[in-house]
Design a protein around this motif. Structure first.
Motif, PDB file in Angstrom:
ATOM      1  N   SER A 100       0.736  -1.308  -0.004  1.00  0.00           N
ATOM      2  CA  SER A 100      -0.181   0.055  -0.087  1.00  0.00           C
ATOM      3  C   SER A 100       0.942   1.371  -0.133  1.00  0.00           C
ATOM      4  O   SER A 100       0.433   2.398  -0.622  1.00  0.00           O
ATOM      5  CB  SER A 100      -0.940   0.071   1.365  1.00  0.00           C
ATOM      6  N   MET A 101       1.932   1.346   0.852  1.00  0.00           N
ATOM      7  CA  MET A 101       2.910   2.380   0.801  1.00  0.00           C
ATOM      8  C   MET A 101       3.341   2.448  -0.446  1.00  0.00           C
ATOM      9  O   MET A 101       3.379   3.804  -1.214  1.00  0.00           O
ATOM     10  CB  MET A 101       3.956   2.102   1.866  1.00  0.00           C
ATOM     11  N   THR A 102       4.118   1.743  -1.233  1.00  0.00           N
ATOM     12  CA  THR A 102       4.794   1.944  -2.291  1.00  0.00           C
ATOM     13  C   THR A 102       4.001   2.068  -3.451  1.00  0.00           C
ATOM     14  O   THR A 102       4.175   3.026  -4.435  1.00  0.00           O
ATOM     15  CB  THR A 102       5.484   0.537  -2.548  1.00  0.00           C
ATOM     16  N   ASP A 103       2.677   1.430  -3.469  1.00  0.00           N
ATOM     17  CA  ASP A 103       1.702   2.121  -4.698  1.00  0.00           C
ATOM     18  C   ASP A 103       1.285   3.410  -4.316  1.00  0.00           C
ATOM     19  O   ASP A 103       0.932   4.158  -5.508  1.00  0.00           O
ATOM     20  CB  ASP A 103       0.509   1.042  -4.454  1.00  0.00           C
ATOM     21  N   GLY A 104       1.102   3.878  -3.209  1.00  0.00           N
ATOM     22  CA  GLY A 104       0.842   5.316  -2.928  1.00  0.00           C
ATOM     23  C   GLY A 104       1.752   6.353  -3.192  1.00  0.00           C
ATOM     24  O   GLY A 104       1.627   7.545  -3.628  1.00  0.00           O
ATOM     25  N   ILE A 105       3.182   5.868  -3.175  1.00  0.00           N
ATOM     26  CA  ILE A 105       4.284   6.788  -3.221  1.00  0.00           C
ATOM     27  C   ILE A 105       4.904   6.664  -4.575  1.00  0.00           C
ATOM     28  O   ILE A 105       5.079   7.736  -5.396  1.00  0.00           O
ATOM     29  CB  ILE A 105       5.443   6.543  -2.206  1.00  0.00           C
ATOM     30  N   PHE A 106       5.198   5.566  -5.123  1.00  0.00           N
ATOM     31  CA  PHE A 106       6.022   5.426  -6.494  1.00  0.00           C
ATOM     32  C   PHE A 106       5.058   5.280  -7.642  1.00  0.00           C
ATOM     33  O   PHE A 106       4.449   4.088  -7.852  1.00  0.00           O
ATOM     34  CB  PHE A 106       6.928   4.300  -6.187  1.00  0.00           C
TER      35      PHE A 106
END
Length: 469
Positions: free
Chosen positions: A132-138
């Motif tokens: 979820s974090m990487t999908d939201g940032i990158f």
């Protein structure tokens, strides 16, 4: 078989699958289970000894499908282990026990099965939070991702350094546009991880743009606008992003050019090519500090903040919560931009030292949620497989910093040739190994480097001047 024996063999089956089946006389099934378990342990041991954990973790982050596969595998393995515990209990014929003991042993076996399932669920939850974090940032543009996938296995093969622009923005619900009040370029040696952090002041005037660009055509002699109605200025370095976003007509109608323009402008100012940027919401940064449990700082003197000077970060060494750490970094009350830049550098230095892997892992869900709300970047997700190992190098490498502030430069009348020359020298020095004589000296080393005068060497250790003034 007695109740304690049933419970004991069930417990043994939780750590050595097949043990209960062997005890119950089901040799073939028991040996198959034990053999599969031993093979799995050997495979994990071999992977641990031969696979670089940092590289593996980076690949998991970079590839969403791998994270999804990991979560599915963990769910399947956890449920299989849960079922195995229940089956191991059943093959021991607990029905021969008295009814009261059957109920007690069944309850304990069920609790054991749930306990075995819990670690799998916890790891799967971490993987889900990471995805979820990487999908939201990158969120890489399709062309950038395709270009990276078709590139060489080692993207650093033909280059010595990577330059990433680290920005602190002040955007919130009550303000329009993005003002980049903190601007630091991290120039990283890909071989050693040695990093130069170059800080440019928000109030840098007469900003020059790369010749031939739309901004250079609009402002051929530097970024100058009429004063604001209140007497302030909107033509400082921290306004470049906002101005470019507000004037898409300069770029043939293309919107959202602010990040690209600021990257090119700072790269031109320092004489480097900026590869990517990462914009940090300064108040989101406070949530990240809270997520790791605070940060220990030495506040050299009281820092006043607030609209009516009602807030105070008291002097002393202690662990600060996110809001206090951000006020320490951002307040200009009874202070100036240059002191604030130093305090921001101190917070970054403290985080680099204190956000160790154990702390991050123990609070991973909170860290992931805070980070997702914190960062905006143009780094393609596929690049993380290479950038994560590089970031690990940086943590144990030499990190120096330069602040382009008075008296080193005059922010009202900057000497841009001087800025380029200082930046070039700092980058050259960062790539050099330490002198043998210096490393072999038996003289005790000071805890902090002596601050050099601007006329000799403006490069400092990242932590210089923190807590010692």
């Amino acid at each position: 078989m007695s109740a304690p024996a049933v419970l004991g063999w069930t417990l043994l089956s939780a750590i050595a699958p097949g043990a209960a089946h062997l005890r119950a006389g089901r040799r073939r099934t028991g040996l198959v289970l034990l053999g599969c378990y031993a093979a799995g342990l050997l495979a994990l041991l071999l992977a641990y000894l031969t696979v670089d954990q940092v590289t593996l973790g980076a690949r998991l982050i970079a590839d969403s499908s791998l994270l999804t596969t990991l979560m599915v595998a963990l769910a399947v393995l956890g449920l299989a282990w849960f079922a195995l515990i229940i089956r191991s209990f059943m093959v021991l014929s607990p029905g021969r026990l008295p009814q009261r003991q059957q109920m007690l042993m069944g309850t304990l076996a069920g609790l054991l099965a749930v306990a075995v399932l819990t670690p799998f669920a916890a790891v799967a939850q971490v993987a889900l939070a990471l995805q979820s974090m990487t999908d939201g940032i990158f969120v890489a543009p399709p062309e950038a991702a395709t270009e990276q996938q078709s590139g060489p296995a080692d993207p650093w093969a033909s280059r010595e350094r990577v330059n990433i622009l680290l920005l602190g923005g002040d955007a919130d619900d009550n303000r329009t546009g993005v003002r980049t009040d903190s601007m630091n370029l991290a120039s990283i040696d890909v071989a050693t991880g040695n990093t130069v952090l170059m800080s440019l002041p928000r109030n840098l005037e007469d900003v020059r743009f790369r010749p031939g660009t739309p901004m250079a055509q609009k402002f051929p002699t530097g970024f100058r606008l009429p004063p604001d109605p209140g007497g302030g200025r909107s033509d400082l370095l921290n306004s470049v992003w906002e101005y470019a976003d507000a004037h898409p007509e300069l770029f043939g109608g293309r919107a959202h050019q602010g990040a690209k323009v600021l990257m090119d402008t700072i790269g031109y100012t320092l004489g480097v090519k900026v590869d990517w940027y990462a914009l940090v919401n300064m108040w989101g940064f406070a949530r990240l500090i809270d997520a790791i449990g605070g940060v220990t700082l030495t506040v050299e003197r009281d820092v006043v903040f607030g609209k009516y000077n009602e807030g105070l970060v008291k002097a002393g060494t202690r662990r600060l919560k996110g809001a206090d750490a951000m006020w320490y970094a951002r307040s200009r009350t009874y202070s100036d931009d240059y002191t604030r830049m130093r305090r921001q550098r101190c917070v970054i230095s403290a985080l680099l030292e204190q956000a160790d892997p154990a702390t991050v892992l123990s609070r991973f869900n909170k860290v992931a949620m805070a980070t997702k709300e914190l960062i905006r970047t143009d780094i393609p997700r596929t690049m993380l497989a290479n950038l994560v190992p590089l970031a690990v190098k940086v943590q144990s490498a030499k990190v120096t910093s330069i602040q382009f502030v008075p008296p080193l430069i005059n922010t009202g009348y900057p000497d841009y040739d001087k800025i380029k020359a200082i930046a070039a020298k700092a980058i050259r020095d960062s790539g050099r190994p330490a002198p043998v004589a210096a490393t072999a000296s038996s003289a005790p080393k000071p805890k902090k480097s002596v601050t050099a005068t601007p006329s000799t060497n403006p490069t400092k250790s990242l932590g210089d001047g923190c807590g010692g003034l």
